[in-house]
Design a protein around this motif. Structure first.
Motif, PDB file in Angstrom:
ATOM      1  N   GLU A   1      42.393  48.545  42.055  1.00 37.32           N
ATOM      2  CA  GLU A   1      43.424  48.867  43.027  1.00 37.32           C
ATOM      3  C   GLU A   1      42.967  50.072  43.849  1.00 37.32           C
ATOM      4  OE1 GLU A   1      48.146  48.934  43.054  1.00 37.32           O
ATOM      5  OE2 GLU A   1      47.342  50.753  42.134  1.00 37.32           O
ATOM      6  N   LEU A   2      42.921  49.903  45.137  1.00 40.45           N
ATOM      7  CA  LEU A   2      42.598  50.988  46.047  1.00 40.45           C
ATOM      8  C   LEU A   2      43.882  51.620  46.571  1.00 40.45           C
ATOM      9  CD1 LEU A   2      39.767  49.337  48.187  1.00 40.45           C
ATOM     10  CD2 LEU A   2      39.596  50.494  45.982  1.00 40.45           C
TER      11      LEU A   2
ATOM     12  N   VAL B   1      40.102  36.668  51.313  1.00 33.96           N
ATOM     13  CA  VAL B   1      40.766  37.411  50.239  1.00 33.96           C
ATOM     14  C   VAL B   1      42.158  36.884  49.952  1.00 33.96           C
ATOM     15  CG1 VAL B   1      39.465  39.473  50.891  1.00 33.96           C
ATOM     16  CG2 VAL B   1      41.827  39.209  51.678  1.00 33.96           C
ATOM     17  N   LYS B   2      42.633  35.962  50.744  1.00 34.33           N
ATOM     18  CA  LYS B   2      43.985  35.441  50.590  1.00 34.33           C
ATOM     19  C   LYS B   2      44.157  34.837  49.198  1.00 34.33           C
ATOM     20  CE  LYS B   2      45.362  34.042  54.513  1.00 34.33           C
ATOM     21  NZ  LYS B   2      45.566  33.218  55.731  1.00 34.33           N
TER      22      LYS B   2
ATOM     23  N   THR C   1      46.264  41.847  47.407  1.00 32.94           N
ATOM     24  CA  THR C   1      47.634  42.099  47.829  1.00 32.94           C
ATOM     25  C   THR C   1      47.731  43.505  48.403  1.00 32.94           C
ATOM     26  OG1 THR C   1      48.508  40.667  46.085  1.00 32.94           O
ATOM     27  CG2 THR C   1      50.040  42.183  47.142  1.00 32.94           C
ATOM     28  N   ILE C   2      48.240  43.611  49.622  1.00 32.79           N
ATOM     29  CA  ILE C   2      48.462  44.912  50.241  1.00 32.79           C
ATOM     30  C   ILE C   2      49.939  45.277  50.077  1.00 32.79           C
ATOM     31  CG2 ILE C   2      48.899  43.943  52.550  1.00 32.79           C
ATOM     32  CD1 ILE C   2      47.480  46.441  53.692  1.00 32.79           C
TER      33      ILE C   2
ATOM     34  N   GLN D   1      45.582  45.851  46.034  1.00 36.55           N
ATOM     35  CA  GLN D   1      45.314  45.306  44.704  1.00 36.55           C
ATOM     36  C   GLN D   1      44.327  44.157  44.864  1.00 36.55           C
ATOM     37  OE1 GLN D   1      46.355  46.249  41.546  1.00 36.55           O
ATOM     38  NE2 GLN D   1      44.907  44.692  40.855  1.00 36.55           N
ATOM     39  N   MET D   2      43.208  44.270  44.192  1.00 35.93           N
ATOM     40  CA  MET D   2      42.146  43.279  44.327  1.00 35.93           C
ATOM     41  C   MET D   2      41.918  42.625  42.981  1.00 35.93           C
ATOM     42  SD  MET D   2      39.486  45.393  46.755  1.00 35.93           S
ATOM     43  CE  MET D   2      39.051  46.545  45.464  1.00 35.93           C
ATOM     44  N   ASN D   3      42.138  41.325  42.921  1.00 34.94           N
ATOM     45  CA  ASN D   3      41.960  40.554  41.694  1.00 34.94           C
ATOM     46  C   ASN D   3      40.872  39.506  41.882  1.00 34.94           C
ATOM     47  OD1 ASN D   3      44.168  41.947  40.532  1.00 34.94           O
ATOM     48  ND2 ASN D   3      45.609  40.458  41.351  1.00 34.94           N
ATOM     49  N   SER D   4      40.401  38.987  40.776  1.00 29.88           N
ATOM     50  CA  SER D   4      39.381  37.927  40.802  1.00 29.88           C
ATOM     51  C   SER D   4      38.217  38.310  41.708  1.00 29.88           C
ATOM     52  CB  SER D   4      40.001  36.607  41.270  1.00 29.88           C
ATOM     53  OG  SER D   4      41.069  36.220  40.435  1.00 29.88           O
TER      54      SER D   4
END
Length: 122
Positions: A18-19, A63-64, A68-69, A81-84
């Protein structure tokens, strides 16, 4: 305006990060906060954006469904939030502020953070 990113690092493929981007210095009105990234040897590209005042969120096709922003207007902070994650997500990630609500949320950003490195190992 000062934008300060944090949260980058090294993660294995399939992992998450998560950034955060803290903003200060002026009123942000109804503009957009965006995330962009630049991989080595490539041009900077749009990742995601959100309106400060609520409303839509926007994502690059790449990234879709994985990223999640979100935003916290009280803290003047935007998150990604960056997953996978995959090795193709490796890049320096920048947050940026667009004051105007006119035009596309993908362009027209006048203020930029210094960037945070995200490295995804295979």
């Amino acid at each position: 305006v000062q934008l300060v990113e944090s949260g980058g690092g090294l993660v294995q493929a399939g992992g998450s990060l998560e950034l955060s981007c803290g903003a200060s210095g002026r009123s942000f009105g109804n503009g957009y906060m965006g995330w962009f990234r630049q991989a080595p040897g490539k041009e900077r590209e749009f990742v995601a954006a959100t309106r400060w005042s609520g409303g839509g969120t926007y994502y690059a096709d790449s990234v879709k469904g994985r990223f999640t922003i979100s935003r916290d207007n009280v803290k003047n902070t935007v998150y990604l939030q960056m997953n996978s994650l995959t090795p193709e997500d490796t890049a320096v990630y920048f947050c940026a502020l667009k004051i105007s609500v006119l035009g596309s949320p993908l362009i027209g950003y006048a203020y930029w953070g210094q960037g945070t490195q995200v490295t995804v190992s295979s």
